[in-house]
Design a protein around this motif. Sequence first.
Motif, short mmCIF file in Angstrom:
data_model
loop_
_atom_site.label_atom_id
_atom_site.label_comp_id
_atom_site.label_asym_id
_atom_site.label_seq_id
_atom_site.Cartn_x
_atom_site.Cartn_y
_atom_site.Cartn_z
N LYS A 459 5.86 -11.93 -0.54
CA LYS A 459 6.91 -12.34 0.40
C LYS A 459 6.40 -12.41 1.84
CE LYS A 459 10.38 -9.43 1.05
NZ LYS A 459 11.64 -8.70 0.93
N PHE A 460 5.71 -11.36 2.29
CA PHE A 460 5.33 -11.30 3.71
C PHE A 460 4.02 -12.05 3.95
CE2 PHE A 460 8.13 -7.63 3.06
CZ PHE A 460 9.08 -7.91 4.03
N ILE A 461 4.14 -13.34 3.85
CA ILE A 461 2.99 -14.23 3.96
C ILE A 461 3.31 -15.29 5.02
CG2 ILE A 461 3.80 -15.76 2.09
CD1 ILE A 461 0.23 -14.78 2.10
N GLY A 490 0.29 -8.68 7.43
CA GLY A 490 -0.24 -7.39 7.90
C GLY A 490 0.82 -6.54 8.59
N ILE A 491 0.47 -5.30 8.85
CA ILE A 491 1.42 -4.35 9.46
C ILE A 491 0.71 -3.62 10.59
CG2 ILE A 491 2.91 -2.34 9.00
CD1 ILE A 491 2.61 -3.27 5.95
N PRO A 492 1.28 -3.62 11.80
CA PRO A 492 0.61 -2.91 12.89
C PRO A 492 0.49 -1.42 12.56
CG PRO A 492 2.58 -4.08 13.68
CD PRO A 492 2.55 -4.20 12.20
N ARG A 498 6.57 4.28 9.48
CA ARG A 498 7.98 3.93 9.62
C ARG A 498 8.50 3.08 8.46
NH1 ARG A 498 10.04 1.31 15.13
NH2 ARG A 498 11.64 0.19 13.98
N ILE A 499 7.67 2.18 7.96
CA ILE A 499 8.16 1.24 6.94
C ILE A 499 8.60 1.92 5.65
CG2 ILE A 499 6.92 -0.82 7.76
CD1 ILE A 499 4.78 -0.18 5.64
N PHE A 500 8.23 3.21 5.48
CA PHE A 500 8.65 3.93 4.27
C PHE A 500 10.02 4.61 4.47
CE2 PHE A 500 4.06 3.59 3.80
CZ PHE A 500 3.97 3.08 2.52
N LEU A 506 10.49 -4.89 9.61
CA LEU A 506 9.75 -5.23 10.83
C LEU A 506 10.08 -6.65 11.31
CD1 LEU A 506 6.24 -3.65 10.07
CD2 LEU A 506 8.28 -2.60 11.10
N SER A 507 10.59 -7.44 10.43
CA SER A 507 10.86 -8.83 10.84
C SER A 507 12.13 -9.35 10.17
CB SER A 507 9.66 -9.70 10.46
OG SER A 507 10.03 -11.06 10.49
N ARG A 508 12.94 -10.10 10.96
CA ARG A 508 14.16 -10.68 10.40
C ARG A 508 13.86 -12.08 9.81
NH1 ARG A 508 17.79 -6.54 9.86
NH2 ARG A 508 16.59 -5.04 11.02
N GLY A 514 15.21 -3.52 3.39
CA GLY A 514 14.57 -2.35 4.03
C GLY A 514 14.69 -1.09 3.17
N ILE A 515 14.98 -1.27 1.89
CA ILE A 515 15.11 -0.09 1.01
C ILE A 515 13.90 0.05 0.07
CG2 ILE A 515 16.52 1.00 -0.80
CD1 ILE A 515 18.96 -0.30 0.40
N GLY A 516 13.25 -1.09 -0.20
CA GLY A 516 12.20 -1.13 -1.23
C GLY A 516 11.12 -0.05 -1.09
N LEU A 517 10.48 0.07 0.08
CA LEU A 517 9.38 1.04 0.23
C LEU A 517 9.90 2.49 0.23
CD1 LEU A 517 6.95 -0.70 2.78
CD2 LEU A 517 6.71 -0.46 0.31
N ALA A 518 11.12 2.68 0.77
CA ALA A 518 11.71 4.03 0.73
C ALA A 518 11.87 4.45 -0.73
CB ALA A 518 13.04 4.04 1.45
N LEU A 519 12.29 3.50 -1.54
CA LEU A 519 12.46 3.76 -2.96
C LEU A 519 11.11 4.08 -3.62
CD1 LEU A 519 14.50 3.62 -5.35
CD2 LEU A 519 13.87 1.23 -5.60
N GLY A 540 -3.74 -9.04 6.55
CA GLY A 540 -3.42 -8.55 5.22
C GLY A 540 -3.16 -7.06 5.19
N SER A 541 -2.61 -6.58 4.07
CA SER A 541 -2.29 -5.15 3.95
C SER A 541 -2.87 -4.64 2.65
CB SER A 541 -0.78 -4.94 3.92
OG SER A 541 -0.18 -5.60 5.01
N ARG A 542 -3.20 -3.32 2.67
CA ARG A 542 -3.70 -2.68 1.44
C ARG A 542 -2.79 -1.48 1.16
NH1 ARG A 542 -7.70 -3.70 4.74
NH2 ARG A 542 -7.85 -1.52 5.39
P1 ADP Z 1 12.22 -5.28 2.48
O1 ADP Z 1 11.06 -5.80 1.72
O2 ADP Z 1 13.46 -5.29 1.69
O3 ADP Z 1 12.33 -5.73 3.83
P2 ADP Z 1 10.74 -2.86 2.24
O4 ADP Z 1 11.20 -1.43 2.34
O5 ADP Z 1 10.16 -3.23 0.96
O6 ADP Z 1 11.97 -3.72 2.65
O7 ADP Z 1 9.70 -3.11 3.36
C1 ADP Z 1 9.97 -2.63 4.64
C2 ADP Z 1 9.30 -3.51 5.65
O8 ADP Z 1 7.89 -3.35 5.60
C3 ADP Z 1 9.45 -4.96 5.41
O9 ADP Z 1 10.65 -5.44 5.96
C4 ADP Z 1 8.24 -5.54 6.13
O10 ADP Z 1 8.50 -5.70 7.48
C5 ADP Z 1 7.18 -4.51 5.92
N1 ADP Z 1 6.36 -4.85 4.76
C6 ADP Z 1 6.42 -4.36 3.50
N2 ADP Z 1 5.45 -4.83 2.71
C7 ADP Z 1 4.69 -5.63 3.48
C8 ADP Z 1 3.53 -6.43 3.25
N3 ADP Z 1 2.92 -6.48 2.06
N4 ADP Z 1 3.02 -7.16 4.27
C9 ADP Z 1 3.59 -7.12 5.46
N5 ADP Z 1 4.71 -6.40 5.77
C10 ADP Z 1 5.27 -5.65 4.78
#
Ligand code: ADP
Length: 556
Positions: A459-461, A490-492, A498-500, A506-508, A514-519, A540-542
């Motif tokens: 998705k985040f491409i 990528g993610i700064p 924070r993203i967890f 991070l972007s609209r 915004g629940i996926g990574l917390a889960l 990119g992200s790892r």
């Molecule tokens: P959602 O995907 O529903 O926005 P997530 O909890 O899965 O929520 O992710 C939180 C945020 O982390 C995303 O909105 C995005 O900004 C950032 N993020 C997650 N995965 C990636 C990734 N692979 N590359 C870049 N940014 C990411």
Amino acid sequence: MQTSRHRDVRASRRSSKGPSTVQLHRHTQKHPDAALRHRSEQFEALLKHLPLAAFAVDSDFTIRHVNSVALRFFGDIPDVLGRDFEEVMHIVWPKRHADDLTRIFRHTLETGEPYETSECIERRADRDVTESYEWRIGRIPLPDGRLGVICYCRDITRRIRTFEALRQAVESHQQQVRLFDGIASTTPDFVYVFDREGRLRYANRRLLEVWGMKLSDVIGKTVRQLGYEQLHQDLNTREIAQIIETRRPLKAEIAFKSPITGIFGIYEYILSPVLDPDGEVEFIAGTARDVTERKRAEEALREAQEKLREYANNLEATVQQRTAELQKTVNELEHFSYSITHDMRAPLRAMHSFAALLLDDFAPALPAAAGDFLKRIAISADRMDHLIIDALDYSKAMREELTLVPVDPEKLLRGMIASYPSFHPPAADIEILGPLPTVMANHAGLTQCFSNLLDNAVKFIAPGQRPHVRVRADKRDAMVRLWFEDNGIGIPPEMHERIFGMFQRLSRDYEGTGIGLALVRKVMERMGGSVGVESEGGGGSRFWLELNQTKPESAG
Ligand code: ADP
């Protein structure tokens, strides 16, 4: 002047009562040589049986008679008999003493005054020794009829040495006593000594101060005589008997009000046997310490600890009770929110369906703006539904029991890729660098984590780019780390943590709740694992998931 070191000189000067020189001379003239010889023999015999050293000098100061004891005194001097007294004295003694002796002998010879001294200590000139003598002289008529001086002399060297040794022993003993008293009196403890009969033989300064008595008042007294009660006397008698029998020290504690001082106290004491050379108990030495303050402090501490324990127990019970109440409330709330969330989906779906129906069936009759509004309603309803689904998943992950079993991550991933078009070409390239080790996980939980990470990776491409995702694994001791490397935006670094968190996006520009990574984090924690990310931002992200590796026996 008399210079010799004569101690306790008791020179008695009496006038001679012996016959005069003239009388003797007349007497001997009548008798022949035989008589002279007879007298001479008699005189020698008398000297011989004396237990003292005895010798006589004649009126010419020649040594005439010497008994065997005196010969030992003259020692190595050859032919003492017939030698000049003054000369011999100068061989035996230092000059000063020899002069004195010669003068004293001459005085007695001339005047008839006897002389005696009880202690004469002198270093000898002919031998390397100091000798002590008791001696006396008197004027007597010698067998030849002339006057001479007889000297009786007793060697008291041994006696003097014994006296000296005794004096030193007494001095040393007194010193020991002073030393002991000095030591015993500097301690704040009570130090005392009893004899076998329980009579006090010593009490240190501290004890005497407390009693307000002098040492001489207490020596020889029993405990009872000192003013203690009969029960203390009985106790003391029993303890002394025990120590005499066992010859071992005894440690005890006693609390009482002193009848002497009127003060209540707690005392710790040790009574130890003092053994005589035969190993029998001679005395019983005691030390006692006032431990009243310490005991009070210990008691206070014990009480405080007891109270603390009581509080802790109460607190624990209260906490348990409150926790149970809280858990009940949480369960009720969770149940409520789950069912209400679940029920919210039906009206949402209705909203979505009716908006779609309106668009499909009545689109030409509607003004352009109305069509646009309807589309927005449908999209919003759709987003709301996603939110609800994610929230339901999260709350399920929180509540459900996650049983861990060995899971083959590669198999799971390949199944997922095959089922979702968004995970395979032309939508995306997902490459698995197998083999991936088996891990301990919950099947549904791990599916959820993989799905969220892959969803995000494709998705985040950047627009126009085709997602490329690489999955690989590395082993770290007993753990396995599964890497999801994408070519996304990528993610700064400051956002890595924070993203967890819940609802963090991070972007609209991208769809999401915004629940996926917390889960993912929650599920990983519940499976005994962890999650993290590495990314420099822009390149990119790892993401990684770390889980326990399957133990060899469970892998089969
Ligand atoms: P959602 O995907 O529903 O926005 P997530 O909890 O899965 O929520 O992710 C939180 C945020 O982390 C995303 O909105 C995005 O900004 C950032 N993020 C997650 N995965 C990636 C990734 N692979 N590359 C870049 N940014 C990411």
